[in-house]
Motif scaffolding. Structure first.
Motif, short mmCIF file in Angstrom:
data_model
loop_
_atom_site.label_atom_id
_atom_site.label_comp_id
_atom_site.label_asym_id
_atom_site.label_seq_id
_atom_site.Cartn_x
_atom_site.Cartn_y
_atom_site.Cartn_z
N LYS A 187 1.32 13.41 90.83
CA LYS A 187 1.06 13.67 89.41
C LYS A 187 1.82 12.68 88.52
O LYS A 187 1.28 12.19 87.54
CB LYS A 187 1.44 15.11 89.03
CG LYS A 187 0.57 16.16 89.68
CD LYS A 187 -0.84 16.04 89.20
CE LYS A 187 -1.71 17.11 89.79
NZ LYS A 187 -3.11 16.93 89.53
N LEU A 188 3.07 12.41 88.86
CA LEU A 188 3.85 11.47 88.06
C LEU A 188 3.32 10.04 88.18
O LEU A 188 3.30 9.29 87.20
CB LEU A 188 5.32 11.53 88.45
CG LEU A 188 6.04 12.82 88.05
CD1 LEU A 188 7.44 12.86 88.63
CD2 LEU A 188 6.08 12.98 86.53
N SER A 189 2.84 9.67 89.36
CA SER A 189 2.23 8.34 89.53
C SER A 189 0.97 8.22 88.69
O SER A 189 0.73 7.20 88.05
CB SER A 189 1.90 8.09 91.00
OG SER A 189 3.08 7.99 91.76
N ALA A 190 0.16 9.28 88.69
CA ALA A 190 -1.06 9.27 87.89
C ALA A 190 -0.73 9.18 86.40
O ALA A 190 -1.38 8.45 85.65
CB ALA A 190 -1.89 10.52 88.18
N LEU A 191 0.28 9.90 85.97
CA LEU A 191 0.70 9.84 84.57
C LEU A 191 1.19 8.44 84.21
O LEU A 191 0.83 7.90 83.15
CB LEU A 191 1.79 10.87 84.30
CG LEU A 191 2.37 10.89 82.89
CD1 LEU A 191 1.29 11.20 81.85
CD2 LEU A 191 3.52 11.88 82.79
N LYS A 192 1.96 7.84 85.09
CA LYS A 192 2.45 6.48 84.85
C LYS A 192 1.29 5.50 84.71
O LYS A 192 1.26 4.69 83.78
CB LYS A 192 3.37 6.05 85.99
CG LYS A 192 3.92 4.66 85.82
CD LYS A 192 4.79 4.26 87.00
CE LYS A 192 5.25 2.83 86.82
NZ LYS A 192 5.90 2.29 87.98
N ARG A 193 0.32 5.60 85.62
CA ARG A 193 -0.86 4.71 85.53
C ARG A 193 -1.61 4.93 84.23
O ARG A 193 -2.02 3.99 83.56
CB ARG A 193 -1.80 4.94 86.72
CG ARG A 193 -1.28 4.35 88.02
CD ARG A 193 -2.34 4.38 89.12
NE ARG A 193 -2.91 5.71 89.35
CZ ARG A 193 -2.39 6.62 90.18
NH1 ARG A 193 -1.32 6.35 90.88
NH2 ARG A 193 -2.98 7.79 90.33
N VAL A 216 -0.45 6.14 81.31
CA VAL A 216 0.32 5.67 80.16
C VAL A 216 0.32 4.16 80.10
O VAL A 216 0.14 3.57 79.03
CB VAL A 216 1.76 6.23 80.22
CG1 VAL A 216 2.66 5.54 79.22
CG2 VAL A 216 1.75 7.73 79.99
N GLU A 217 0.51 3.53 81.25
CA GLU A 217 0.53 2.07 81.26
C GLU A 217 -0.83 1.49 80.91
O GLU A 217 -0.92 0.51 80.18
CB GLU A 217 1.01 1.56 82.61
CG GLU A 217 2.50 1.77 82.81
CD GLU A 217 2.97 1.39 84.20
OE1 GLU A 217 2.12 1.13 85.10
OE2 GLU A 217 4.20 1.37 84.41
N SER A 218 -1.90 2.09 81.41
CA SER A 218 -3.23 1.55 81.10
C SER A 218 -3.58 1.82 79.64
O SER A 218 -4.16 0.98 78.98
CB SER A 218 -4.29 2.15 82.02
OG SER A 218 -4.49 3.52 81.74
N ASP A 219 -3.19 2.96 79.11
CA ASP A 219 -3.47 3.29 77.72
C ASP A 219 -2.69 2.37 76.79
O ASP A 219 -3.23 1.87 75.81
CB ASP A 219 -3.11 4.75 77.44
CG ASP A 219 -3.58 5.19 76.06
OD1 ASP A 219 -4.74 4.90 75.73
OD2 ASP A 219 -2.77 5.81 75.34
N SER A 220 -1.43 2.11 77.09
CA SER A 220 -0.64 1.24 76.21
C SER A 220 -1.14 -0.20 76.31
O SER A 220 -1.14 -0.91 75.32
CB SER A 220 0.84 1.33 76.55
OG SER A 220 1.09 0.84 77.85
N ASN A 221 -1.56 -0.64 77.48
CA ASN A 221 -2.10 -1.99 77.62
C ASN A 221 -3.41 -2.13 76.85
O ASN A 221 -3.64 -3.12 76.18
CB ASN A 221 -2.34 -2.35 79.09
CG ASN A 221 -1.03 -2.56 79.82
OD1 ASN A 221 -0.01 -2.83 79.21
ND2 ASN A 221 -1.06 -2.43 81.14
N ASN A 222 -4.27 -1.13 76.92
CA ASN A 222 -5.55 -1.16 76.20
C ASN A 222 -5.32 -1.12 74.69
O ASN A 222 -5.98 -1.82 73.95
CB ASN A 222 -6.45 0.00 76.62
CG ASN A 222 -6.95 -0.16 78.03
OD1 ASN A 222 -6.96 -1.26 78.58
ND2 ASN A 222 -7.36 0.94 78.64
#
Length: 125
Positions: free
Chosen positions: A95-101, A103-109
């Motif tokens: 769950k934490l790995s999915a959240l990290k992905r 957040v990182e993809s959302d902030s990059n976009n």
């Protein structure tokens, strides 16, 4: 006919913070109840009751040495707890790995499409 003594499982036994402290205390040494009870503000009888719950769960072994009873930790039953917790550890890691992905993809976009998005929000206020 007398009822059989209630057996406690590992989960019930460690649910109480006093019993967890007892396990920690017995982690390194075999100790008599008189020494163990010196680490607690409760009576020796109360400590003995907690030790009995731990013994019923198989977490503590006792033996007579002269007139005193000495207690020691038996960590084997904790393996059941470790296996049970391992499932949830994997669950939370996933769950934490999915959240990290996310957040990182959302902030990059967001940064790529609108690098000044935060300034526009401030202008509207």
């Amino acid at each position: 006919m007398a009822e059989p003594a209630t057996k406690h499982d590992v989960f019930q036994a460690i649910a109480d913070p006093t019993r967890r402290r007892l396990l920690h205390l017995l982690g390194d040494d075999e100790l008599p109840v008189t020494v163990i009870s010196g680490h607690f503000t409760m009576s020796r009888t109360a400590v003995s009751k907690h030790l009995r719950v731990l013994a019923d769960a198989g977490l503590v072994k006792d033996r007579k040495v002269g007139r005193e009873t000495r207690y020691r930790l038996d960590p084997e039953p904790l393996l059941e707890l470790k296996r049970w917790l391992a499932y949830y550890e994997r669950y939370w890691d996933n769950k934490l790995s999915a959240l990290k992905r996310f957040v990182e993809s959302d902030s990059n976009n967001s940064e790529a499409s609108d690098p000044f998005g935060s300034l526009k929000l401030m202008d509207k206020e």
